[in-house]
Design a protein around this motif. Structure first.
Motif, PDB file in Angstrom:
ATOM      1  N   LYS A   1       0.724  -1.067   0.117  1.00 60.74           N
ATOM      2  CA  LYS A   1       0.084   0.091   0.084  1.00 60.74           C
ATOM      3  C   LYS A   1       0.810   1.317  -0.264  1.00 60.74           C
ATOM      4  CE  LYS A   1      -3.436   2.541   2.576  1.00 60.74           C
ATOM      5  NZ  LYS A   1      -4.258   2.493   4.096  1.00 60.74           N
ATOM      6  N   ARG A   2       1.876   1.144   0.863  1.00 66.00           N
ATOM      7  CA  ARG A   2       2.689   2.387   0.916  1.00 66.00           C
ATOM      8  C   ARG A   2       3.489   2.443  -0.716  1.00 66.00           C
ATOM      9  NH1 ARG A   2       2.338   6.765   2.273  1.00 66.00           N
ATOM     10  NH2 ARG A   2       3.233   7.577   0.186  1.00 66.00           N
ATOM     11  N   PHE A   3       3.955   1.398  -0.935  1.00 68.54           N
ATOM     12  CA  PHE A   3       4.633   1.467  -2.310  1.00 68.54           C
ATOM     13  C   PHE A   3       3.771   2.133  -3.370  1.00 68.54           C
ATOM     14  CE2 PHE A   3       5.131  -0.660  -6.473  1.00 68.54           C
ATOM     15  CZ  PHE A   3       6.707  -0.420  -6.607  1.00 68.54           C
ATOM     16  N   TRP A   4       2.445   1.709  -3.463  1.00 71.79           N
ATOM     17  CA  TRP A   4       1.692   2.194  -4.501  1.00 71.79           C
ATOM     18  C   TRP A   4       1.292   3.763  -4.364  1.00 71.79           C
ATOM     19  CZ3 TRP A   4       1.315   0.198  -8.962  1.00 71.79           C
ATOM     20  CH2 TRP A   4       0.217   0.685  -9.779  1.00 71.79           C
ATOM     21  N   CYS A   5       1.328   4.323  -3.205  1.00 73.45           N
ATOM     22  CA  CYS A   5       0.894   5.637  -2.909  1.00 73.45           C
ATOM     23  C   CYS A   5       2.382   6.260  -3.063  1.00 73.45           C
ATOM     24  CB  CYS A   5       0.833   5.752  -1.235  1.00 73.45           C
ATOM     25  SG  CYS A   5      -1.071   5.401  -0.604  1.00 73.45           S
TER      26      CYS A   5
ATOM     27  N   VAL B   1       4.099   5.607  -5.793  1.00 74.95           N
ATOM     28  CA  VAL B   1       4.003   5.536  -7.168  1.00 74.95           C
ATOM     29  C   VAL B   1       2.910   6.378  -7.584  1.00 74.95           C
ATOM     30  CG1 VAL B   1       3.603   3.939  -9.127  1.00 74.95           C
ATOM     31  CG2 VAL B   1       5.145   3.154  -7.477  1.00 74.95           C
ATOM     32  N   ALA B   2       1.785   6.213  -7.163  1.00 76.44           N
ATOM     33  CA  ALA B   2       0.532   6.958  -7.715  1.00 76.44           C
ATOM     34  C   ALA B   2       0.086   8.279  -7.178  1.00 76.44           C
ATOM     35  CB  ALA B   2      -0.412   5.977  -7.888  1.00 76.44           C
ATOM     36  N   GLY B   3       0.662   8.647  -5.951  1.00 79.06           N
ATOM     37  CA  GLY B   3       0.250   9.740  -4.999  1.00 79.06           C
ATOM     38  C   GLY B   3      -0.336   9.083  -3.787  1.00 79.06           C
ATOM     39  N   ASP B   4      -0.769  10.214  -3.011  1.00 80.51           N
ATOM     40  CA  ASP B   4      -1.350   9.663  -1.705  1.00 80.51           C
ATOM     41  C   ASP B   4      -2.680   8.961  -1.728  1.00 80.51           C
ATOM     42  OD1 ASP B   4       0.690  10.438  -0.472  1.00 80.51           O
ATOM     43  OD2 ASP B   4       0.092  12.512   0.213  1.00 80.51           O
ATOM     44  N   ASP B   5      -3.270   9.484  -2.915  1.00 84.29           N
ATOM     45  CA  ASP B   5      -4.591   8.830  -3.187  1.00 84.29           C
ATOM     46  C   ASP B   5      -4.777   7.944  -4.226  1.00 84.29           C
ATOM     47  OD1 ASP B   5      -4.274  10.543  -5.328  1.00 84.29           O
ATOM     48  OD2 ASP B   5      -6.244  11.406  -5.514  1.00 84.29           O
ATOM     49  N   GLY B   6      -3.587   7.413  -4.520  1.00 87.12           N
ATOM     50  CA  GLY B   6      -3.465   6.249  -5.683  1.00 87.12           C
ATOM     51  C   GLY B   6      -4.218   4.919  -5.163  1.00 87.12           C
ATOM     52  N   TRP B   7      -3.795   4.591  -4.094  1.00 85.08           N
ATOM     53  CA  TRP B   7      -4.488   3.449  -3.527  1.00 85.08           C
ATOM     54  C   TRP B   7      -6.145   3.399  -3.363  1.00 85.08           C
ATOM     55  CZ3 TRP B   7      -2.551  -1.252  -2.637  1.00 85.08           C
ATOM     56  CH2 TRP B   7      -3.097  -2.332  -1.958  1.00 85.08           C
ATOM     57  N   ALA B   8      -6.438   4.603  -2.896  1.00 82.29           N
ATOM     58  CA  ALA B   8      -7.984   4.779  -2.963  1.00 82.29           C
ATOM     59  C   ALA B   8      -8.604   4.702  -4.249  1.00 82.29           C
ATOM     60  CB  ALA B   8      -8.378   5.940  -2.341  1.00 82.29           C
ATOM     61  N   ARG B   9      -7.971   4.838  -5.378  1.00 83.97           N
ATOM     62  CA  ARG B   9      -8.254   4.821  -6.520  1.00 83.97           C
ATOM     63  C   ARG B   9      -8.633   3.449  -7.195  1.00 83.97           C
ATOM     64  NH1 ARG B   9      -5.471   9.561  -7.854  1.00 83.97           N
ATOM     65  NH2 ARG B   9      -3.608   8.282  -8.607  1.00 83.97           N
ATOM     66  N   LEU B  10      -7.917   2.392  -6.611  1.00 79.86           N
ATOM     67  CA  LEU B  10      -7.721   1.012  -7.117  1.00 79.86           C
ATOM     68  C   LEU B  10      -9.330   0.413  -6.666  1.00 79.86           C
ATOM     69  CD1 LEU B  10      -4.102  -0.086  -6.152  1.00 79.86           C
ATOM     70  CD2 LEU B  10      -4.912   1.038  -8.034  1.00 79.86           C
ATOM     71  N   ALA B  11      -9.573  -0.352  -7.457  1.00 75.08           N
ATOM     72  CA  ALA B  11     -10.953  -1.273  -7.160  1.00 75.08           C
ATOM     73  C   ALA B  11     -10.579  -2.005  -5.877  1.00 75.08           C
ATOM     74  CB  ALA B  11     -11.163  -2.170  -8.325  1.00 75.08           C
ATOM     75  N   PRO B  12     -11.443  -2.296  -5.179  1.00 76.26           N
ATOM     76  CA  PRO B  12     -11.431  -3.143  -3.870  1.00 76.26           C
ATOM     77  C   PRO B  12     -10.876  -4.646  -4.189  1.00 76.26           C
ATOM     78  CG  PRO B  12     -13.330  -1.877  -3.542  1.00 76.26           C
ATOM     79  CD  PRO B  12     -12.856  -1.621  -5.056  1.00 76.26           C
ATOM     80  N   PRO B  13     -11.186  -5.185  -5.387  1.00 74.09           N
ATOM     81  CA  PRO B  13     -10.735  -6.512  -5.486  1.00 74.09           C
ATOM     82  C   PRO B  13      -9.206  -6.389  -5.783  1.00 74.09           C
ATOM     83  CG  PRO B  13     -12.829  -6.432  -6.473  1.00 74.09           C
ATOM     84  CD  PRO B  13     -12.713  -4.966  -6.046  1.00 74.09           C
TER      85      PRO B  13
ATOM     86  N   THR C   1       0.576  10.613 -13.413  1.00 74.08           N
ATOM     87  CA  THR C   1       1.671  10.237 -12.574  1.00 74.08           C
ATOM     88  C   THR C   1       2.169   8.874 -13.412  1.00 74.08           C
ATOM     89  OG1 THR C   1       0.525   8.520 -11.240  1.00 74.08           O
ATOM     90  CG2 THR C   1       0.637  10.831 -10.609  1.00 74.08           C
ATOM     91  N   HIS C   2       3.133   7.830 -12.548  1.00 77.11           N
ATOM     92  CA  HIS C   2       3.583   7.009 -13.089  1.00 77.11           C
ATOM     93  C   HIS C   2       2.216   5.918 -13.372  1.00 77.11           C
ATOM     94  CE1 HIS C   2       6.911   4.227 -13.788  1.00 77.11           C
ATOM     95  NE2 HIS C   2       6.626   3.251 -12.897  1.00 77.11           N
ATOM     96  N   ALA C   3       1.311   5.971 -12.668  1.00 77.58           N
ATOM     97  CA  ALA C   3      -0.072   5.281 -12.795  1.00 77.58           C
ATOM     98  C   ALA C   3      -1.224   5.879 -13.788  1.00 77.58           C
ATOM     99  CB  ALA C   3      -0.552   5.091 -11.551  1.00 77.58           C
TER     100      ALA C   3
END
Length: 265
Positions: A154-158, A160-172, A242-244
């Motif tokens: 989760k920290r890695f993805w944030c 890569v994609a910004g602090d809200d990057g994880w929240a943008r991912l679909a739950p599955p 971003t990168h994502a």
């Protein structure tokens, strides 16, 4: 859930649309679900193939698998294409997936008609090799200590994609990234980042290539893209985000990709 046995592993894959074949290769976290929106954008014109790289997402960890390499990842992609009977494809790879797409071009040139490399991870081309991984390690170290790989991803993805990057991912997708985070941190990282074919091999390639760089990515990504583009004689274009960017701007990314995809067939 379609899976196929190739190269001594089992890969989950998805196919959308009909037309000339396009293969999408994900980098770190390796889950083809990152490309769902991008694949839907392109499926009106192309047959779009996405897949979960070995040990990631819905593709299980192979027995006795302890390390990987760009060559193994390229062989997986080539074997998938052979098994699906697609013939040569246009390939899009992002981040580490861009590294694997480059290796696929070199190792299996008959499988590739054209390549789009989005911010490929080619640390050998930066002035300071530790410039990219050092900030990532610093970002995830505390999360790893507190919650192990699931918290670290989760920290890695944030990062890569910004602090809200994880929240943008679909739950599955978020769940799959947590469930297979040990592949990223225990097997993959450190195995591919210094990959670099020699200049003569790259200069001899006749496969058309385009580099993409995101507007809001750190400058080091543009540095790597510019340097590999110079070796390949390729153009570099920018895309928003971003990168994502495939999550944030799938339509704009698809439109940037279409011209080269069309020229590949």
């Amino acid at each position: 859930m379609p899976t196929i046995d190739v190269n001594q592993t089992k890969l989950h894959y998805e196919i959308r649309g009909a037309g000339p074949p396009v293969l999408l290769i994900m980098g770190a976290t390796g889950d083809g679900g990152h490309f769902d929106a991008l694949a839907e954008e392109l499926a009106d014109e192309f047959m779009v193939i996405s897949y979960d790289r070995r040990g990631n997402g819905r593709s299980p960890v192979p027995d006795n698998w302890q390390t990987t390499s760009p060559e193994e990842q390229a062989d997986d992609a080539a074997a998938l294409l052979t098994a699906l009977g697609t013939g040569p494809v246009a390939v899009f790879g992002t981040s580490g997936g861009g590294t694997f797409a480059l290796c696929l071009m070199v190792r299996h040139p008959g499988s590739v008609r054209g390549a789009i490399l989005h911010e490929p991870m080619l640390y050998a081309l930066v002035d300071t090799v530790d410039a990219v991984p050092a900030p990532v390690r610093a970002s995830i170290q505390k999360a790893m200590e507190v919650g192990g790989p699931p918290a670290a991803v989760k920290r890695f993805w944030c990062y890569v994609a910004g602090d809200d990057g994880w929240a943008r991912l679909a739950p599955p997708l978020r769940k799959r990234l947590r469930d297979t985070a040990s592949t990223l941190f225990g097997i993959e990282l450190g195995t591919y980042e210094l990959y670099m074919p020699d200049d003569e091999t790259l200069a001899a390639s006749t496969i058309p290539v385009r580099l993409l760089v995101s507007d809001d990515s750190p400058p080091v990504f543009a540095q790597m893209a510019d340097r590999i583009a110079e070796i390949l004689g390729a153009d570099v274009d920018t895309v928003p985000g971003t990168h994502a960017t495939y999550h944030e701007h799938p339509h704009e990314l698809a439109e940037a990709m279409r011209p080269l995809l069309r020229r590949s067939f």
